[in-house]
Write a protein that holds these residues in place. Structure first.
Motif, PDB file in Angstrom:
ATOM      1  N   PHE A  96      49.774  46.765  33.877  1.00  0.00           N
ATOM      2  CA  PHE A  96      49.695  45.574  34.710  1.00  0.00           C
ATOM      3  C   PHE A  96      51.039  44.865  34.863  1.00  0.00           C
ATOM      4  N   GLN A 317      38.967  42.107  45.132  1.00  0.00           N
ATOM      5  CA  GLN A 317      39.736  42.741  44.066  1.00  0.00           C
ATOM      6  C   GLN A 317      40.722  41.744  43.456  1.00  0.00           C
ATOM      7  N   VAL A 318      41.410  40.960  44.297  1.00  0.00           N
ATOM      8  CA  VAL A 318      42.351  39.937  43.824  1.00  0.00           C
ATOM      9  C   VAL A 318      42.224  38.714  44.726  1.00  0.00           C
ATOM     10  N   GLN A 407      37.415  40.020  40.889  1.00  0.00           N
ATOM     11  CA  GLN A 407      37.744  40.664  39.619  1.00  0.00           C
ATOM     12  C   GLN A 407      38.987  40.052  38.989  1.00  0.00           C
ATOM     13  N   THR A 408      39.967  39.696  39.811  1.00  0.00           N
ATOM     14  CA  THR A 408      41.252  39.208  39.306  1.00  0.00           C
ATOM     15  C   THR A 408      41.643  37.944  40.063  1.00  0.00           C
ATOM     16  N   TYR A 409      42.115  36.943  39.310  1.00  0.00           N
ATOM     17  CA  TYR A 409      42.618  35.712  39.900  1.00  0.00           C
ATOM     18  C   TYR A 409      44.095  35.569  39.538  1.00  0.00           C
ATOM     19  N   ILE A 430      36.176  38.488  34.551  1.00  0.00           N
ATOM     20  CA  ILE A 430      37.321  38.412  35.453  1.00  0.00           C
ATOM     21  C   ILE A 430      38.599  38.594  34.650  1.00  0.00           C
ATOM     22  N   THR A 431      39.664  38.912  35.371  1.00  0.00           N
ATOM     23  CA  THR A 431      40.999  38.996  34.785  1.00  0.00           C
ATOM     24  C   THR A 431      41.846  37.899  35.404  1.00  0.00           C
ATOM     25  N   LYS A 433      45.593  36.550  35.924  1.00  0.00           N
ATOM     26  CA  LYS A 433      47.015  36.870  35.863  1.00  0.00           C
ATOM     27  C   LYS A 433      47.815  35.628  36.207  1.00  0.00           C
ATOM     28  N   TYR A 537      33.641  45.198  44.343  1.00  0.00           N
ATOM     29  CA  TYR A 537      34.591  44.383  43.587  1.00  0.00           C
ATOM     30  C   TYR A 537      34.096  42.954  43.376  1.00  0.00           C
TER      31      TYR A 537
END
Length: 742
Positions: A96, A317-318, A407-409, A430-431, A433, A537
């Motif tokens: 990542f 997805q993001v 899924q990702t913030y 969730i992930t 970043k 997603y």
């Protein structure tokens, strides 16, 4: 293509997403098949096409093979019957990292391998699902000059690593599943010393010293690597350290005279430089004080490859989350004259990186915090009609139906990197970043969107703050303020209707499949196409559950008489802690239990205790009942006011307290001064003296009583003090004497 049916199919198995792992349930005890394929190891889902009922998955445990072609419905059926379990893959942390944080060698390797398989990646559906894929492989082999095995290994590694370019920097083929043995180093590495013996085997103590030195080096305008190394030797690698005299300190500026350890008992400069280089993945920050600092230079001057977010291939997805002080001066909604100024509002937007669609909106006058970004995430995940109704806006949410949890913030570190936000990071699937400090280019989509939205106010609203220093000094915009937050909400929502449904993204990187399906570069169409062709997603959660999981986190201390919320100085009662015995009195050597809790800063009336059995509610205790109905911010203001008031009262009472203490001391001193010296009397004499004192007191008390009842008697029937029986007094003396004899 019926989009609602697609969404409902996804929601039946919420955990199944692209890049999710699945494998056989070990408790089943029998062979598990999906169609004709035996599932004997774990797989990674790499492709889904719901309209054609197709899915592809690549094996994870053994040497990679060509992905299995599965029927999507059969996969869902096996998951629903617990024959197949779904899990999140444990990705390597280095996967990542941003591309520029990779070492040059790893970055070069990854890009070289990706360029070889780029034609395969660009036409992934054909490669996986049709016979044309074999021709593409042969074409890539012929054009690249690589062996057949290498091309397949690169392609499999790309899929196994979540279709990320960085994944190609890791071992591929047979080496991907090889377990590397721990290397034990017993002698100093590197070539033999040509002059004197120097250097040593680096151990944990050396690494500790290296880390301390690294903190000194990375400071802005910090020392050079050589100076950092020399300071480290002086502080940590000495045989003896003798304090200098005051004269030597003034002359040298050094507090101690240090004798270093022998050269073969301390690390060399090359060893420290090699370790430091590895810490920065081969990119040691360049120290040049004549240039901008490293952050500003990378943000403003450094070149861009133009392939940011290349791994983002589907909606959800993001999501990018960001805020900005919106430069429009506002007035209070509660003032019909529109003369009560409230300054600028903070505008939050959440944008889907794949489609550039605005998913969430939140406007507030609060300072940026976890609470405000939480509200923005909640608005993005729920139906928008509820938001419109709460604001009293006559708008139709049919023009903004998109919602969900990504899924990702990608967020700013300030709002999420603290204890309050542990809840969503750990509880929601969730992930999070974090963008780098001062690097707005980490979130280019949303940063650009703010500028576009603001441009529609420039030259139209006289209350829009310009960059003119003269206008700022004259407060022109504040004088012209007229809009309320609700009206700014309405403008922002109408703009979102336009942006999502009609705005043409001229520079959007359209894919070949999009062009083939006649998809216009408009956010709503890109979102719908992504859901239809690359679903899986978005995570759909009930609004109530999402709201609970987004609550802020704190700690309570359990006492015998209640729960104390340490961060807020409030007391609570909880039936669960009472019934479980946690509030029972502890021994002096035992500490009070500390429990995690969740709360909403909008009200102090209730909090929720985190237990193994779920959340348990605790209500505000009577000791803190004066704060009932207030928010935590209002409680803080009131507590600060009370502390100031108490401090002032104590200050006012201090002279009287000192006077009282002085009077006590003076009275005792006078009594001691008048006391005549004498011998110690017997206990019987003390008893006799007490009887005399008591008789006088009784006599005075009876006299007061007789005086108080005289109005009830006539002149012929009066009561004199001598008529009162004195036996009572004698009985009292006897009982007191018995008490003192004991």
């Amino acid at each position: 293509m019926n989009l609602p049916n697609v969404i409902s199919t996804i929601s039946t198995v919420e955990q199944l997403r692209i890049n999710s792992g699945f494998g056989p349930n070990s408790d089943s005890g029998e062979a598990i098949y999906i169609g004709e394929h035996l599932i004997s190891e774990d797989y990674l889902l790499v492709y889904v096409d719901i309209p054609t009922n197709r899915a592809c998955a690549i094996n994870l445990d053994t040497t990679a093979k060509f992905p299995l072609k599965l029927e999507y419905n059969q996969l869902l059926e096996q998951i629903n019957t617990d024959q197949i379990i779904v899990f999140e893959n444990n990705w390597p942390r280095e996967l990542f990292l941003d591309e520029e944080n990779l070492s040059p060698a790893r970055r070069k390797k990854a890009l070289k391998r990706f360029e070889i398989i780029r034609p395969l990646v660009n036409d992934l559906e054909s490669v996986l699902m049709s016979g044309y894929g074999e021709k593409l492989f042969q074409q890539v082999i012929d054009e690249s000059g690589c062996s057949r095995q290498s091309v397949y290994d690169y392609f499999y590694a790309y899929l196994r690593m979540g279709q990320r370019i960085n994944g190609l920097a890791f071992p591929v083929g047979k080496n991907a599943n090889r377990v590397v043995k721990q290397r034990v180093i017993r002698v100093k590495q590197g070539r033999a010393n040509m002059t004197i013996a120097k250097g040593k085997v680096i151990d944990d103590i050396d690494i500790k010293h290296f880390l301390i030195a690294k903190k000194s080096y990375v400071k802005r305008n910090g020392p050079s690597i050589l100076k950092t190394y020399e300071d480290m030797l002086r502080k940590h690698y000495f045989a003896e350290r003798i304090k200098n005299s005051q004269l030597e300190i003034e002359q040298t500026g050094e507090r101690f005279c240090v004798t270093l350890l022998p050269a073969n008992q301390r690390p060399t400069y090359d060893q420290f430089h090699y370790w430091l280089n590895k810490q920065f993945q081969g990119n040691i920050p360049f120290r040049d004080k004549t240039r901008q600092n490293d952050i500003e230079n990378k943000k403003n001057n450094a070149g861009r490859r133009g392939d940011a977010y290349m791994h983002v291939i589907a909606p959800g997805q993001v999501f990018e989350v960001d805020e900005t002080p919106f430069p429009e001066e506002l007035v209070s909604v509660f003032d019909p004259t529109r003369s009560t100024k409230i300054g600028k509002a903070t505008l939050y937007l959440i944008i889907d990186v794949f489609s550039k669609l605005i998913v969430g909106l939140y406007i507030t006058t609060e300072n940026p915090s976890y609470n405000t970004v939480k509200q923005a995430i909640f608005n993005a995940a729920t139906e928008k009609q509820h938001l419109f109704d709460e604001l009293g806006l006559n708008l139709n949410a049919e023009y903004w139906p998109q919602m969900g949890v990504a899924q990702t913030y990608f967020v700013d570190k300030a709002e999420f990197y603290n204890k309050l936000s542990e809840g969503p990071i750990t509880d929601l699937p969730i992930t999070v970043k974090f963008s780098r400090s001062g690097r707005g280019d980490d979130k280019p989509n949303i940063e650009q969107l703010f500028h576009v939205f603001q441009s529609h106010f420039e030259g139209v609203s006289p209350a829009h703050q310009t960059k003119s220093q003269q206008d700022i000094a004259s407060q022109i915009a504040r004088k012209k303020a007229a809009l309320t937050i609700s009206e700014l909400y309405a403008i922002a929502i109408v703009y979102i209707f336009y942006h999502n449904n009609h705005r043409v993204l001229k520079n959007y990187p359209m894919e070949r499949d999009m062009v083939r399906d006649n998809v216009a570069p408009i956010p709503a169409q890109l979102w719908a196409w992504g859901l239809a062709n690359r679903p899986g997603y978005l995570l759909n959660l009930p609004a109530d559950e999402l709201h609970m999981k987004l609550l802020e986190k704190g700690t309570v201390t359990v006492h015998r008489h209640g729960l104390y919320l340490k961060e807020k100085s409030l007391w609570y009662n909880c039936e669960w802690t009472l019934s479980t015995g946690l509030q029972e009195r502890k021994l002096l050597s035992q500490k009070n239990p500390v429990l995690s809790c969740r709360y909403s800063r909008s009200t102090v009336d209730v909090i929720f205790i985190c237990t193994e059995d779920g959340l348990k509610m605790a209500s505000l205790d009577a000791k803190s009942s004066k704060f009932k109905g207030l928010s935590f911010a209002e409680v803080k203001i009131q507590q600060e006011a009370e502390r100031k008031n108490v401090a002032q009262l104590e200050e006012n009472a201090l002279p009287y307290k000192l006077g009282m203490q002085g009077f006590i001391a003076a009275t005792i001193a006078n009594a001691q001064a008048e006391k005549m010296p004498g011998t110690m009397v017997s206990l019987s004499k003390i008893k006799s003296n007490r009887r005399v004192e008591a008789s006088i007191n009784q006599f005075e008390d009876k006299n007061k009583f007789i005086q108080s009842i005289q109005p009830f008697f006539t002149d012929d029937n009066s009561l004199a003090l001598s008529d009162v029986d004195r036996e009572t007094t004698e009985d009292t003396h006897k009982s007191n004497d018995a008490f003192y004899e004991e």
